[in-house]
Design a protein around this motif. Structure first.
Motif, short mmCIF file in Angstrom:
data_model
loop_
_atom_site.label_atom_id
_atom_site.label_comp_id
_atom_site.label_asym_id
_atom_site.label_seq_id
_atom_site.Cartn_x
_atom_site.Cartn_y
_atom_site.Cartn_z
N LEU A 68 25.01 -5.66 -21.75
CA LEU A 68 24.55 -6.72 -20.85
C LEU A 68 24.70 -8.08 -21.50
O LEU A 68 25.15 -9.05 -20.86
CB LEU A 68 23.10 -6.47 -20.47
N PHE A 69 24.34 -8.19 -22.79
CA PHE A 69 24.34 -9.49 -23.48
C PHE A 69 25.53 -9.67 -24.42
O PHE A 69 25.75 -10.77 -24.92
CB PHE A 69 23.06 -9.66 -24.27
N GLY A 70 26.25 -8.60 -24.68
CA GLY A 70 27.36 -8.71 -25.60
C GLY A 70 26.95 -8.73 -27.06
O GLY A 70 27.75 -9.11 -27.93
N ARG A 71 25.74 -8.31 -27.36
CA ARG A 71 25.25 -8.27 -28.73
C ARG A 71 23.96 -7.45 -28.76
O ARG A 71 23.41 -7.11 -27.71
CB ARG A 71 24.97 -9.67 -29.27
N ARG A 72 23.49 -7.17 -29.96
CA ARG A 72 22.19 -6.53 -30.13
C ARG A 72 21.23 -7.55 -30.74
O ARG A 72 21.48 -8.05 -31.84
CB ARG A 72 22.30 -5.30 -31.02
N ALA A 73 20.18 -7.87 -30.03
CA ALA A 73 19.20 -8.85 -30.48
C ALA A 73 17.84 -8.46 -29.91
O ALA A 73 17.75 -7.71 -28.93
CB ALA A 73 19.59 -10.25 -30.01
N PRO A 74 16.74 -8.95 -30.49
CA PRO A 74 15.42 -8.69 -29.90
C PRO A 74 15.39 -9.14 -28.45
O PRO A 74 15.95 -10.18 -28.10
CB PRO A 74 14.49 -9.53 -30.78
N LEU A 75 14.72 -8.35 -27.62
CA LEU A 75 14.74 -8.59 -26.17
C LEU A 75 13.36 -8.98 -25.66
O LEU A 75 12.35 -8.34 -25.98
CB LEU A 75 15.20 -7.32 -25.44
N VAL A 76 13.32 -10.03 -24.85
CA VAL A 76 12.10 -10.50 -24.18
C VAL A 76 12.24 -10.20 -22.69
O VAL A 76 13.23 -10.58 -22.06
CB VAL A 76 11.89 -12.01 -24.39
N LEU A 77 11.24 -9.53 -22.12
CA LEU A 77 11.19 -9.27 -20.69
C LEU A 77 10.31 -10.32 -20.03
O LEU A 77 9.12 -10.44 -20.35
CB LEU A 77 10.62 -7.88 -20.41
N GLU A 78 10.90 -11.10 -19.12
CA GLU A 78 10.17 -12.13 -18.37
C GLU A 78 9.91 -11.58 -16.96
O GLU A 78 10.84 -11.35 -16.19
CB GLU A 78 11.00 -13.41 -18.28
N ILE A 79 8.64 -11.40 -16.63
CA ILE A 79 8.27 -10.85 -15.32
C ILE A 79 7.89 -12.00 -14.39
O ILE A 79 6.94 -12.73 -14.65
CB ILE A 79 7.09 -9.87 -15.45
N GLY A 80 8.66 -12.17 -13.31
CA GLY A 80 8.35 -13.21 -12.34
C GLY A 80 8.54 -14.60 -12.86
O GLY A 80 7.56 -15.36 -12.99
N PRO A 81 9.77 -15.02 -13.20
CA PRO A 81 9.97 -16.35 -13.77
C PRO A 81 9.85 -17.49 -12.78
O PRO A 81 10.01 -18.65 -13.17
CB PRO A 81 11.41 -16.26 -14.31
N GLY A 82 9.55 -17.21 -11.52
CA GLY A 82 9.41 -18.29 -10.54
C GLY A 82 10.73 -18.99 -10.32
O GLY A 82 11.77 -18.35 -10.10
#
Length: 244
Positions: A68-82
């Motif tokens: 999805l991102f083209g790399r491996r990095a720490p992932l943050v899930l943003e729920i409902g970013p408005g």
């Protein structure tokens, strides 16, 4: 690649699905946002629910974030970013982590896509649909560095409290997707909901929560939040860390 009209068909919950924590709203997109969905969603987005706009999968059928991102990095899930301004600003200031913003409302999704293009963000992707469903079925345990849920629907009427995002079963699900040491950061301007957030996070045995904290500098003040403050409704942030 499918057209957006196919990719955004999911609005109503299916009869066997869990109770939703959001209320679908219809709003006109306008020319620029419609164009954003047509041009940018196939590049930067996917649907949680609709196979017409699928997400990349690993061999075991889970979300393939490296693809999805083209790399491996720490992932943050943003729920409902408005409308996405806060999410875009945080992703821009935090290039070493990837951000996945999950939103059900199309105007906000489209606006965030425009910000991704305008700012040239390579560490931000969007998903259309229910973030809890994504976490439940597509995110493996211990896969998230952080979960953010800023100003989720407060569902102020008592009979609707069961629809709130921050309640024990949802928090347990999100905590299980955090890596040990990962953080769950929530915020609200609705005082009774803030009390519930503090209680629920403190009661989860796998989380360590110090209770409400001042807004950390890395979370910008949203336009919605600024209006609430102007009317005398201060915001409350609660940050908990996974310990087990």
């Amino acid at each position: 690649m499918s057209q957006p009209s196919d990719a955004f068909r999911h609005e109503a919950a299916r009869p066997h699905e869990p109770l939703r924590t959001f209320h679908p709203r219809r709003a006109a997109l306008g020319r620029d946002r419609s164009d954003a969905l047509t041009r940018l969603f196939p590049r930067f987005g996917f649907s949680v629910h609709d196979e017409a706009a699928p997400f990349p999968r690993t061999s075991d059928g889970l979300l393939d974030t490296a693809a999805l991102f083209g790399r491996r990095a720490p992932l943050v899930l943003e729920i409902g970013p408005g409308m996405g301004e806060t999410t875009a600003a945080m992703a821009q200031a935090d290039p070493d982590r990837d951000y996945l913003a999950v939103e059900v409302h199309l105007p906000g999704l489209a606006n965030l896509l425009l910000l991704v293009e305008r700012l040239g963000l390579t560490n931000l992707r969007v998903a259309h649909g229910d973030a809890l469903e994504l976490a439940r079925h597509a995110l493996p345990p211990d896969s998230l560095d952080a979960v953010h849920a800023f100003f989720p629907d407060p569902w102020p009427k008592a009979r609707h409290h069961k629809r709130r995002l921050i309640q024990p079963e949802h928090v347990a699900l999100l905590r299980s997707r955090l890596r040990p040491g990962g953080t769950l950061h929530v915020a609200t301007d609705w005082a009774p909901y803030a009390e519930q957030m503090v209680e629920v996070l403190a009661a989860d045995e796998g989380l360590a929560s110090a209770g409400p904290v001042p807004r950390p500098p890395h979370r910008p003040v949203t336009k919605f939040e600024a209006r609430a403050i102007a009317t005398g409704r201060p915001s409350t942030d609660v940050i908990a860390r996974r310990t087990a």
